[in-house]
Every structure is written in structure tokens, then in C-alpha cells.
Design an enzyme around this catalytic site. Structure first.
Site, PDB file in Angstrom:
ATOM      1  N   ASP A  30       0.913  -1.055   0.076  1.00 44.93           N
ATOM      2  CA  ASP A  30      -0.058  -0.107   0.015  1.00 44.93           C
ATOM      3  C   ASP A  30       0.885   1.361  -0.181  1.00 44.93           C
ATOM      4  O   ASP A  30       2.037   1.299   0.783  1.00 44.93           O
ATOM      5  CB  ASP A  30      -0.987  -0.029   1.278  1.00 44.93           C
ATOM      6  CG  ASP A  30      -2.086   1.104   1.048  1.00 44.93           C
ATOM      7  OD1 ASP A  30      -3.239   0.577   1.159  1.00 44.93           O
ATOM      8  OD2 ASP A  30      -1.564   2.283   1.016  1.00 44.93           O
ATOM      9  N   ASN A  87     -13.138  -3.130   2.410  1.00 47.31           N
ATOM     10  CA  ASN A  87     -14.009  -2.224   2.632  1.00 47.31           C
ATOM     11  C   ASN A  87     -15.054  -2.225   1.570  1.00 47.31           C
ATOM     12  O   ASN A  87     -14.774  -2.451   0.451  1.00 47.31           O
ATOM     13  CB  ASN A  87     -13.272  -0.893   2.414  1.00 47.31           C
ATOM     14  CG  ASN A  87     -12.268  -0.742   3.818  1.00 47.31           C
ATOM     15  OD1 ASN A  87     -12.528  -1.191   4.999  1.00 47.31           O
ATOM     16  ND2 ASN A  87     -11.043  -0.338   3.902  1.00 47.31           N
ATOM     17  N   VAL A  96     -11.287   3.033  -3.694  1.00 45.93           N
ATOM     18  CA  VAL A  96     -11.127   2.382  -4.857  1.00 45.93           C
ATOM     19  C   VAL A  96     -11.862   1.350  -5.349  1.00 45.93           C
ATOM     20  O   VAL A  96     -12.028   0.466  -4.593  1.00 45.93           O
ATOM     21  CB  VAL A  96      -9.392   1.810  -4.863  1.00 45.93           C
ATOM     22  CG1 VAL A  96      -9.270   1.337  -6.345  1.00 45.93           C
ATOM     23  CG2 VAL A  96      -8.419   2.906  -4.552  1.00 45.93           C
ATOM     24  N   HIS A 100     -10.365  -5.242  -3.254  1.00 41.14           N
ATOM     25  CA  HIS A 100      -9.083  -5.593  -2.746  1.00 41.14           C
ATOM     26  C   HIS A 100      -9.088  -5.923  -1.304  1.00 41.14           C
ATOM     27  O   HIS A 100      -9.863  -5.480  -0.494  1.00 41.14           O
ATOM     28  CB  HIS A 100      -8.053  -4.177  -2.847  1.00 41.14           C
ATOM     29  CG  HIS A 100      -8.738  -2.920  -2.436  1.00 41.14           C
ATOM     30  ND1 HIS A 100      -9.502  -2.486  -3.102  1.00 41.14           N
ATOM     31  CD2 HIS A 100      -8.458  -2.313  -1.293  1.00 41.14           C
ATOM     32  CE1 HIS A 100      -9.920  -1.253  -2.510  1.00 41.14           C
ATOM     33  NE2 HIS A 100      -9.346  -1.212  -1.371  1.00 41.14           N
ATOM     34  N   HIS A 102      -7.203  -5.883   2.026  1.00 34.04           N
ATOM     35  CA  HIS A 102      -5.827  -5.347   2.884  1.00 34.04           C
ATOM     36  C   HIS A 102      -5.632  -6.573   3.809  1.00 34.04           C
ATOM     37  O   HIS A 102      -6.079  -7.190   4.601  1.00 34.04           O
ATOM     38  CB  HIS A 102      -6.555  -4.273   3.995  1.00 34.04           C
ATOM     39  CG  HIS A 102      -7.265  -3.107   3.099  1.00 34.04           C
ATOM     40  ND1 HIS A 102      -6.050  -1.911   3.015  1.00 34.04           N
ATOM     41  CD2 HIS A 102      -8.201  -2.885   2.349  1.00 34.04           C
ATOM     42  CE1 HIS A 102      -7.025  -0.932   2.388  1.00 34.04           C
ATOM     43  NE2 HIS A 102      -8.057  -1.659   2.019  1.00 34.04           N
TER      44      HIS A 102
END
Ligand code: 5GP
Length: 114
Positions: A30, A87, A96, A100, A102
Site C-alpha cells: 500500500d 472495505n 478504490v 482488494h 488489505h
């Protein structure tokens, strides 16, 4: 539809620190880490949010979680612990719109999350 920042990273149009890549998934560091280890595991197929998942994506999402487990070991946070987060949409803090996972570790996490 214009490409997301992650699609541009997948297509190597913009640079990133790649820590893993295969035909289904890429994993990168990240750019704005919130912990000593903060990786993003991203499917190469652009799925905007978790709400857009279909049965076809089950294998890809399973692979993302398996890669998170392997990277936790590679980055030596598997024993101390880590957090994995998807998220979703505005209240979930998604910025975004290309799903994805995290992988965050290297420090003690708080619960409940802010
Ligand atoms: P979200 O808020 O959507 O769950 O997470 C998006 C994440 O992508 C954020 O943690 C943010 O720091 C990261 N990010 C945004 N743009 C870039 C970029 O260009 N490169 C990398 N490596 N990470 C990015």
C-alpha cells in the site's frame, strides 16, 4: 468506463511494489501504509465492490485469502497476528472501486475499528 488506479497498476501503466503476482491476482505494498506491513491483494478482474461478486468469482476470492495467509508468513506477521479487511462502499471506507483485500500487521490493532 475509465480504468481504476488498480487496473492501471495491473496493466503496468503505473508503478507499484509488487510482492506477488499470478494469472488471477496481484499483491502490492500500500502506498500509504497504516501499519509496518500493509499489503493489498487485488484480483486482476475488475469487480467494483463486494456487492458485485458472483459465483464465478468464488475461486478468485478464495485464492486472495490463501495469498494473504502466505504473505503473512513471508512478512513474518503470521505468529503475532494480522488483520484482513475488505472495505465496501462509502460507510465501509472504500476509496478504490476494484475490490482488494488489505493485509495489515506489525502492530497491535484496535477493536472495534474506527
Ligand atoms: P480502500 O480505502 O478502497 O479500502 O483502500 C484503497 C487503498 O489503496 C488505500 O489504502 C490506499 O492507500 C491505496 N492506494 C491508493 N492508490 C494507490 C496507489 O496508486 N498505489 C498503491 N500501492 N496503493 C494505493
Amino acid at each position: 468506463m475509465s480504468k481504476t488506479i488498480f487496473q492501471k497498476i495491473i496493466d503496468k501503466e503505473i508503478p507499484s511494489e509488487v510482492v506477488y503476482e499470478d494469472e488471477l491476482v496481484i499483491a502490492i505494498k500500500d502506498v500509504n501504509p497504516v501499519a509496518p506491513v500493509h499489503l493489498l491483494i487485488i484480483p486482476k478482474k475488475c469487480i467494483p465492490t463486494l456487492n458485485d461478486l458472483t459465483k464465478e468469482d468464488t475461486n478468485t476470492v478464495g485464492r486472495m485469502i490463501e495469498i494473504a495467509k502466505d504473505l503473512a508468513k513471508e512478512f513474518n506477521i503470521h505468529k503475532t497476528g494480522y488483520r484482513t479487511v475488505f472495505n465496501c462502499n462509502d460507510d465501509g471506507g472504500q476509496t478504490v472501486y476494484h475490490i482488494h483485500l488489505h493485509l495489515i500487521g506489525g502492530r497491535k490493532m484496535n477493536w472495534p475499528p474506527g
